[in-house]
Motif scaffolding. Structure first.
Motif, PDB file in Angstrom:
ATOM      1  N   THR A  43       0.826  -1.207   0.000  1.00  0.00           N
ATOM      2  CA  THR A  43       0.000   0.000   0.000  1.00  0.00           C
ATOM      3  C   THR A  43       0.858   1.253   0.000  1.00  0.00           C
ATOM      4  O   THR A  43       0.618   2.197  -0.769  1.00  0.00           O
ATOM      5  N   SER A  44       1.883   1.285   0.855  1.00  0.00           N
ATOM      6  CA  SER A  44       2.783   2.447   0.908  1.00  0.00           C
ATOM      7  C   SER A  44       3.541   2.610  -0.404  1.00  0.00           C
ATOM      8  O   SER A  44       3.702   3.729  -0.907  1.00  0.00           O
ATOM      9  N   THR A  45       4.002   1.502  -0.961  1.00  0.00           N
ATOM     10  CA  THR A  45       4.733   1.563  -2.222  1.00  0.00           C
ATOM     11  C   THR A  45       3.854   2.076  -3.350  1.00  0.00           C
ATOM     12  O   THR A  45       4.266   2.931  -4.148  1.00  0.00           O
ATOM     13  N   LEU A  46       2.611   1.596  -3.408  1.00  0.00           N
ATOM     14  CA  LEU A  46       1.687   2.042  -4.458  1.00  0.00           C
ATOM     15  C   LEU A  46       1.326   3.516  -4.279  1.00  0.00           C
ATOM     16  O   LEU A  46       1.257   4.263  -5.265  1.00  0.00           O
ATOM     17  N   THR A  47       1.134   3.945  -3.032  1.00  0.00           N
ATOM     18  CA  THR A  47       0.807   5.350  -2.773  1.00  0.00           C
ATOM     19  C   THR A  47       1.949   6.262  -3.185  1.00  0.00           C
ATOM     20  O   THR A  47       1.736   7.303  -3.828  1.00  0.00           O
ATOM     21  N   LYS A  48       3.170   5.890  -2.837  1.00  0.00           N
ATOM     22  CA  LYS A  48       4.327   6.708  -3.208  1.00  0.00           C
ATOM     23  C   LYS A  48       4.500   6.771  -4.726  1.00  0.00           C
ATOM     24  O   LYS A  48       4.810   7.826  -5.281  1.00  0.00           O
ATOM     25  N   TRP A  49       4.298   5.630  -5.379  1.00  0.00           N
ATOM     26  CA  TRP A  49       4.438   5.610  -6.836  1.00  0.00           C
ATOM     27  C   TRP A  49       3.394   6.495  -7.494  1.00  0.00           C
ATOM     28  O   TRP A  49       3.712   7.272  -8.411  1.00  0.00           O
ATOM     29  N   ALA A  50       2.135   6.398  -7.030  1.00  0.00           N
ATOM     30  CA  ALA A  50       1.059   7.203  -7.616  1.00  0.00           C
ATOM     31  C   ALA A  50       1.300   8.694  -7.373  1.00  0.00           C
ATOM     32  O   ALA A  50       1.136   9.517  -8.280  1.00  0.00           O
ATOM     33  N   LYS A  52       4.143  10.181  -6.891  1.00  0.00           N
ATOM     34  CA  LYS A  52       5.289  10.609  -7.692  1.00  0.00           C
ATOM     35  C   LYS A  52       4.882  10.876  -9.134  1.00  0.00           C
ATOM     36  O   LYS A  52       5.267  11.893  -9.723  1.00  0.00           O
ATOM     37  N   LYS A  53       4.097   9.971  -9.701  1.00  0.00           N
ATOM     38  CA  LYS A  53       3.654  10.141 -11.086  1.00  0.00           C
ATOM     39  C   LYS A  53       2.749  11.358 -11.238  1.00  0.00           C
ATOM     40  O   LYS A  53       2.901  12.158 -12.171  1.00  0.00           O
ATOM     41  N   ILE A  54       1.782  11.498 -10.321  1.00  0.00           N
ATOM     42  CA  ILE A  54       0.840  12.608 -10.417  1.00  0.00           C
ATOM     43  C   ILE A  54       1.541  13.936 -10.191  1.00  0.00           C
ATOM     44  O   ILE A  54       1.288  14.924 -10.895  1.00  0.00           O
TER      45      ILE A  54
END
Length: 227
Positions: A43-50, A52-54
């Motif tokens: 969850t933390s990894t997906l949140t950080k990735w999203a 960063k992209k946004i």
């Protein structure tokens, strides 16, 4: 049972105490907190990735001076998305349906972008009030029009977010009431309103995310004009 359609937008109270502050803090507890570990959870990894992209997409047209706003805009986007999505579930309250809250977000952000432009590049910021090559007779009229356009921006930000979420919640309430009535009166015809309600729910989840993105994007565009 709700007495009217708009009672769902009333700020919750307990023992005569306004619960808006607790309501605002509750959705933020769902955001995963960073941990001091090399390997974080999915969850933390997906949140950080999203994020960063946004953030990269939002700040792409901005100048280097505007990059300082990236943490603020990313936090704003994540907060609005959380409020909007949590408010879609039953027995919850959506803070972003309150015009007072949205204006409390829009007005300081807009004013900060304007003051940033006046401090960093006052000539360029004031030049937006008068397009180049304007005839002399139209100069006073255009200055008034552009000034009104500038002052109405925070109102447009707050009202847009409030109106879209409020209209969506009202429509969901109407369709869900019609669905329950159809199930009671004509059980054989419940499939159509149920399908319509399901599709509308999916649409409203998309609107909740899009409106948070639009609010943040417009703030970034206002910043771009002043940096």
């Amino acid at each position: 049972m709700m007495t009217n359609l708009f009672s769902q937008f009333e700020i919750p109270q307990m023992f005569g105490t306004n619960m808006i502050l607790i309501t605002l803090l509750a959705p933020l507890m769902l955001i995963p907190q960073p941990v001091n570990r090399l390997n974080t959870n999915r969850t933390s990894t997906l949140t950080k990735w999203a994020l960063k992209k946004i953030t990269k997409h939002l700040m792409m047209p901005a100048s280097k001076n505007g990059f300082k706003w990236a943490p603020l805009l990313a936090s704003l986007l994540l907060m609005l998305m959380t409020f909007n999505i949590v408010g879609m579930f039953p027995y919850t309250f959506t803070p972003t349906t309150q015009l007072s809250m949205n204006m409390a977000l829009a007005l300081p952000l807009w004013l900060a972008t304007v003051l940033t432009g006046l401090r960093m590049q006052p000539t360029k910021s004031m030049a937006h009030l008068l397009p180049e090559g304007t005839p002399t007779l139209l100069i006073p009229i255009l200055i008034i029009i552009e000034s009104i356009s500038l002052l109405i921006r925070p109102i447009a930000l707050g009202v847009r977010l409030t109106a879209n979420l409020t209209a969506g919640h009202l429509l969901l309430q109407l369709i869900s009431t019609a669905t329950l009535t159809t199930i009671k009166m004509a059980p054989s015809l419940f499939l159509l309103p149920t399908l319509l309600l399901t599709l509308l729910m999916i649409l409203e989840f998309a609107v909740a995310l899009i409106q948070a993105y639009v609010f943040t994007l417009l703030t970034c565009l206002y910043l771009q004009e002043n940096t």
